[in-house]
Design a protein around this motif. Sequence first.
Motif, PDB file in Angstrom:
ATOM      1  N   ALA A  56       1.743   7.073  -1.857  1.00 36.33           N
ATOM      2  CA  ALA A  56       2.742   7.781  -1.248  1.00 36.33           C
ATOM      3  C   ALA A  56       1.642   7.926   0.069  1.00 36.33           C
ATOM      4  N   LEU A  57       0.341   8.173  -0.133  1.00 43.05           N
ATOM      5  CA  LEU A  57      -0.758   8.871   0.676  1.00 43.05           C
ATOM      6  C   LEU A  57      -1.230   7.028   1.881  1.00 43.05           C
ATOM      7  N   VAL A  58      -0.929   6.059   0.560  1.00 45.19           N
ATOM      8  CA  VAL A  58      -1.453   4.869   0.965  1.00 45.19           C
ATOM      9  C   VAL A  58      -0.510   4.097   2.261  1.00 45.19           C
ATOM     10  N   ALA A  59       1.005   4.033   1.425  1.00 42.44           N
ATOM     11  CA  ALA A  59       1.687   3.932   2.385  1.00 42.44           C
ATOM     12  C   ALA A  59       1.869   4.563   3.446  1.00 42.44           C
ATOM     13  N   GLU A  60       2.150   5.824   3.292  1.00 40.04           N
ATOM     14  CA  GLU A  60       2.039   6.898   5.066  1.00 40.04           C
ATOM     15  C   GLU A  60       0.492   6.390   5.229  1.00 40.04           C
ATOM     16  N   ARG A  61      -0.639   6.494   5.335  1.00 35.78           N
ATOM     17  CA  ARG A  61      -1.901   6.365   6.383  1.00 35.78           C
ATOM     18  C   ARG A  61      -1.000   4.962   6.898  1.00 35.78           C
ATOM     19  N   ALA A  62      -0.882   3.903   5.838  1.00 34.94           N
ATOM     20  CA  ALA A  62      -0.433   2.885   6.720  1.00 34.94           C
ATOM     21  C   ALA A  62       0.376   2.411   7.657  1.00 34.94           C
ATOM     22  N   ARG A 114       0.144  11.874  -9.969  1.00 34.51           N
ATOM     23  CA  ARG A 114      -1.353  10.827  -9.032  1.00 34.51           C
ATOM     24  C   ARG A 114      -0.847   9.693  -8.516  1.00 34.51           C
ATOM     25  N   GLU A 115      -0.853   9.095  -9.484  1.00 36.08           N
ATOM     26  CA  GLU A 115      -1.063   7.647  -8.543  1.00 36.08           C
ATOM     27  C   GLU A 115       0.066   7.151  -7.374  1.00 36.08           C
ATOM     28  N   ARG A 116       1.807   8.582  -7.924  1.00 41.31           N
ATOM     29  CA  ARG A 116       2.865   8.462  -6.745  1.00 41.31           C
ATOM     30  C   ARG A 116       2.198   8.859  -5.580  1.00 41.31           C
ATOM     31  N   ALA A 117       1.361   9.490  -5.925  1.00 41.05           N
ATOM     32  CA  ALA A 117       0.880  10.631  -4.406  1.00 41.05           C
ATOM     33  C   ALA A 117      -0.024   9.871  -3.674  1.00 41.05           C
ATOM     34  N   VAL A 152     -13.258  10.697   9.690  1.00 40.88           N
ATOM     35  CA  VAL A 152     -13.065  11.932   8.712  1.00 40.88           C
ATOM     36  C   VAL A 152     -12.105  11.507   7.208  1.00 40.88           C
ATOM     37  N   PRO A 153     -13.028  11.013   6.230  1.00 45.47           N
ATOM     38  CA  PRO A 153     -12.160  10.223   5.408  1.00 45.47           C
ATOM     39  C   PRO A 153     -10.483  10.588   5.300  1.00 45.47           C
ATOM     40  N   ALA A 154      -9.931   9.590   4.603  1.00 46.30           N
ATOM     41  CA  ALA A 154      -8.389   9.769   4.778  1.00 46.30           C
ATOM     42  C   ALA A 154      -7.753  10.486   3.550  1.00 46.30           C
ATOM     43  N   GLY A 155      -8.745  10.333   2.947  1.00 43.53           N
ATOM     44  CA  GLY A 155      -8.004  11.082   1.571  1.00 43.53           C
ATOM     45  C   GLY A 155      -8.651  10.128   0.294  1.00 43.53           C
ATOM     46  N   PRO A 156      -7.951  10.412  -0.747  1.00 42.04           N
ATOM     47  CA  PRO A 156      -8.967   9.638  -2.190  1.00 42.04           C
ATOM     48  C   PRO A 156      -8.552   8.401  -2.567  1.00 42.04           C
TER      49      PRO A 156
END
Length: 193
Positions: A129-135, A123-126, A187-191
């Motif tokens: 990864a989501l934060v990095a991809e969003r950035a 979960r932490e890696r995901a 729209v929320p970007a994700g958790p």
Amino acid sequence: MLQNLVLAAAEEGAEHEDSVLVPPLAELIVGLLAFGLLVGFFFWKIYPQIRKTYAERAERIEGGLNRAERAEREAQALLEQYRSQLAEARSEAARIREDAQAQGRQIVEELRTQVQQEVAEIRERADAALVAERAQVVASVRREIGEIALELATRIVGRELENDTRQRQLVDDFIAGLDEAPQPDAVPAGPGV
């Protein structure tokens, strides 16, 4: 007393020599001597053998009884030993079973903890990864918006704007203002973002 009877019988025998019940004195003496010799021989040779045989047989019977009692005691002791060993084996089996169950529970708990840790790491890696991809997406969108805004501004003004650094700063300030403004249809970007 026996002698008196024999003598009395002999005297009567002398008077009644024809008596069938009282034998003649010579026969009586020979008969008594033969009987005495027979009794003497019996007590001298046969009776010791009879006593010896009787003693051997009594000893054999007594020995057999003793052996039977000893065998019974040994069998009883072996039975008790077997029962105690069986009880020990049962208690050992119960202890081993309890240890195995405890180890099984411990292994299950360790695996559960390990799986929970792995899930948390995934979960932490995901999330990272989501934060990095969003950035990356936000940076890419900002670049594209900046380029589109410059192109539109160039078309509106009719000439190419100079001072590229100043233009980019102006576009970045505009986009930052858009990020801070409330968006009704956001729209929320994700958790975790």
